[in-house]
Design an enzyme around this catalytic site. Sequence first.
Site, PDB file in Angstrom:
ATOM      1  N   HIS A  42       2.450   3.188   2.040  1.00 42.07           N
ATOM      2  CA  HIS A  42       3.762   3.227   2.699  1.00 42.07           C
ATOM      3  C   HIS A  42       4.798   2.411   1.932  1.00 42.07           C
ATOM      4  O   HIS A  42       5.972   2.791   1.856  1.00 42.07           O
ATOM      5  CB  HIS A  42       3.650   2.708   4.139  1.00 42.07           C
ATOM      6  CG  HIS A  42       4.835   3.023   4.986  1.00 42.07           C
ATOM      7  ND1 HIS A  42       5.831   2.102   5.260  1.00 42.07           N
ATOM      8  CD2 HIS A  42       5.209   4.184   5.593  1.00 42.07           C
ATOM      9  CE1 HIS A  42       6.746   2.681   6.027  1.00 42.07           C
ATOM     10  NE2 HIS A  42       6.400   3.940   6.244  1.00 42.07           N
ATOM     11  N   CYS A  43       4.371   1.324   1.331  1.00 45.13           N
ATOM     12  CA  CYS A  43       5.285   0.428   0.603  1.00 45.13           C
ATOM     13  C   CYS A  43       5.835   1.068  -0.669  1.00 45.13           C
ATOM     14  O   CYS A  43       6.883   0.661  -1.157  1.00 45.13           O
ATOM     15  CB  CYS A  43       4.573  -0.859   0.209  1.00 45.13           C
ATOM     16  SG  CYS A  43       3.859  -1.758   1.574  1.00 45.13           S
ATOM     17  N   ILE A  44       5.117   2.031  -1.225  1.00 43.40           N
ATOM     18  CA  ILE A  44       5.554   2.594  -2.515  1.00 43.40           C
ATOM     19  C   ILE A  44       6.235   3.953  -2.349  1.00 43.40           C
ATOM     20  O   ILE A  44       6.503   4.640  -3.325  1.00 43.40           O
ATOM     21  CB  ILE A  44       4.381   2.701  -3.518  1.00 43.40           C
ATOM     22  CG1 ILE A  44       3.318   3.684  -3.030  1.00 43.40           C
ATOM     23  CG2 ILE A  44       3.760   1.322  -3.765  1.00 43.40           C
ATOM     24  CD1 ILE A  44       2.298   4.068  -4.100  1.00 43.40           C
ATOM     25  N   ASN A  80       0.822  -1.200   0.000  1.00 38.96           N
ATOM     26  CA  ASN A  80       0.000   0.000   0.000  1.00 38.96           C
ATOM     27  C   ASN A  80       0.862   1.259   0.000  1.00 38.96           C
ATOM     28  O   ASN A  80       2.021   1.193  -0.404  1.00 38.96           O
ATOM     29  CB  ASN A  80      -1.019  -0.028   1.148  1.00 38.96           C
ATOM     30  CG  ASN A  80      -2.373   0.491   0.684  1.00 38.96           C
ATOM     31  OD1 ASN A  80      -2.447   1.574   0.109  1.00 38.96           O
ATOM     32  ND2 ASN A  80      -3.421  -0.295   0.873  1.00 38.96           N
TER      33      ASN A  80
END
Lengths: 385, 385
Positions: free
Chosen positions: B342-344, B340
């Site tokens: 935060h991951c990108i 999501n």
Amino acid sequence: MPAEFEPHAGCWMLWPQKPETWRLGAKPAQKAFIKVAQAISKYEPVTVGVNEDQYANAVRMLPEEVRVVELASNDAWMRDTGATFVKNDETGEVRGVDWRFNAWGGLVDGLYFPWDLDEQVARKMCDMERLDRYVLEDFVLEGGSIHTDGDGTLITTEECLLSDGRNHNLSKEEIGEVLCSYLGADKVIWLKNGLYLDETNGHIDNMCCFVEPGKVLLAWTDNEKDPQYQICKENLEILENETDAKGRKLEIVKLPLPSPLTLTEEEAAGLDAPDEASERHEGERLPASYINFYISNGALIVPRFGDEKDAEAAEILQACFPDRTVTTIDSREILLGGGNIHCITQQQPLAGPRSEIEAAMAEKAAKEEAAKEQEKTSEEGEAHE
Amino acid sequence: MPAEFEPHAGCWMLWPQKPETWRLGAKPAQKAFIKVAQAISKYEPVTVGVNEDQYANAVRMLPEEVRVVELASNDAWMRDTGATFVKNDETGEVRGVDWRFNAWGGLVDGLYFPWDLDEQVARKMCDMERLDRYVLEDFVLEGGSIHTDGDGTLITTEECLLSDGRNHNLSKEEIGEVLCSYLGADKVIWLKNGLYLDETNGHIDNMCCFVEPGKVLLAWTDNEKDPQYQICKENLEILENETDAKGRKLEIVKLPLPSPLTLTEEEAAGLDAPDEASERHEGERLPASYINFYISNGALIVPRFGDEKDAEAAEILQACFPDRTVTTIDSREILLGGGNIHCITQQQPLAGPRSEIEAAMAEKAAKEEAAKEQEKTSEEGEAHE
């Protein structure tokens, strides 16, 4: 557009790999490019852009002080594909000019197809450095086809800028107006032709360049049997009868050309040639010229050909630029690709208002002078004792 | 390592295109990434790295204020492949930490092969920004598997950091020592597992994060029938019994999870699946969590799932970060890829000594306060008249 002899923030280069341009998988050329990058990085920061598939290799081969960035290109001529940098003397802001690039003549007489990656180089440089950029959607130009004295005068060749493969829909006057408008100049000096058999349609940067406002270096041969002779003579006459933007007559220094250099059989055999047009042959004459040097902060990086004129050329250049260290580099492998040290480099001017930069440089020079004086005085003192 | 809630110089992202991860040629995901980039760029500069073959497309699709750079990757998870930035509080210098990356488990249980481009991302970021870099040749870590309070405490999960596919030759203590040494921390809080069925082996950034030193948000469900419940409960107990590096007990705020979300038939059909292992099927549960938000300067960029918990989650986050604007973004297309917001994303801390930055921020806050007061007074004055 500041002159190349004005202070730089750094130098941009690209990494050679195209097997139709660089023999033996570009390994010999890569070594020569590394020597150039290394020599320049002693005087100013160097960034080398590289295609992803050569990234790991380039990072390992280049010295640590050279910044390597992923920056795709079709071939490695940063002078011609990269941004031309201009500067606002008052605010000190540097911006890029992003001309169209069509591989030296597009579908008329361009040297390869496609050139899509080359077209993106200028934009990527500016974005990476967070510099604003002027985009010319309809005007083809390579950085190697112009020189400036930083004082209102540009110099170029008709052979290149009026060629069919570039801006054939524009008149000479219109082309001059575009140049002056985007580069902040007032006058263009038009030479006729560039170097004999130069595939770029006669780029100025193999023929003539500024030493300072009012003074130029002109590639020269005394050999009247060489087709090159007439080209040089014609350009000399133009220069002798011209004045610059400030109305100055030009002081002209002749820089000898090396003896005609040709491609060897072995060199030709190391190149890919997927079609007849790209085949190259033993004996082909190479566009060798000492004019194709790079001016870095504090130094000149000058081509060396193993020719008898090497030393004389270096001496003339040293006399023209007495405050800079002349470094010569064996650049035959770059020459085999069709250009030389100036063609594979692009300076980025130092940002900052001209007055501040000049004041800082004057202060630095004064300090160095004072230090020298002191040394001299103390040496004299010792001698007296 | 500064906490994510400390001041940023900017945010890094990558451009999605891998057809095994992002359905329909990644077009829907690209739209979602653009919304994230656009939302963050209102608060801090955003750079998006893109593979050359998508460069022209990305430049056209992304808003002008987003900087697009050529930066190759195998997939688009900047949090996990990018540099982790650390800062010297006294000198203010920012450096990168370049962990090894092996696609979340390498040949043991990694999610794809190869991951050679991902491995170069951190280096390229640092070189582009001219930042020095710590290189860990033998230590695998993804940025999404750690969080810090910026005050000596790290938090992570055993499921991920002790997994067989990462640093199986190191003990839990040794792993903790590496983390503390490179990130300038004194203590690691070890939760057990991450989100149920999270393919990253339970990254902390889908489960728990810091609001400020001494206060954490924990993903939570009250549904005892959900396998997720036991995971949350176990982590809650750990947090309730832990103290941080400064000896503080932790204040724990529960952030509800959305109802279990699953892959639709249409979504599964939009993905490439060149082998059985990469096949995905209708009904597969997706690792959805509101914890996976990004903290930018002055804002929170929060996932929205079209779930009944969306509003409650946003309210809790707003209460935790009263000085920041909460922006929610429909992030289902990012979730389909396995992560999501935060991951990108990956924050780059603002360079400069901590004392100077804090003084500047205090001054700014005081000015804003004074301006508000003045407004209030003049309004009152008007009311009296």
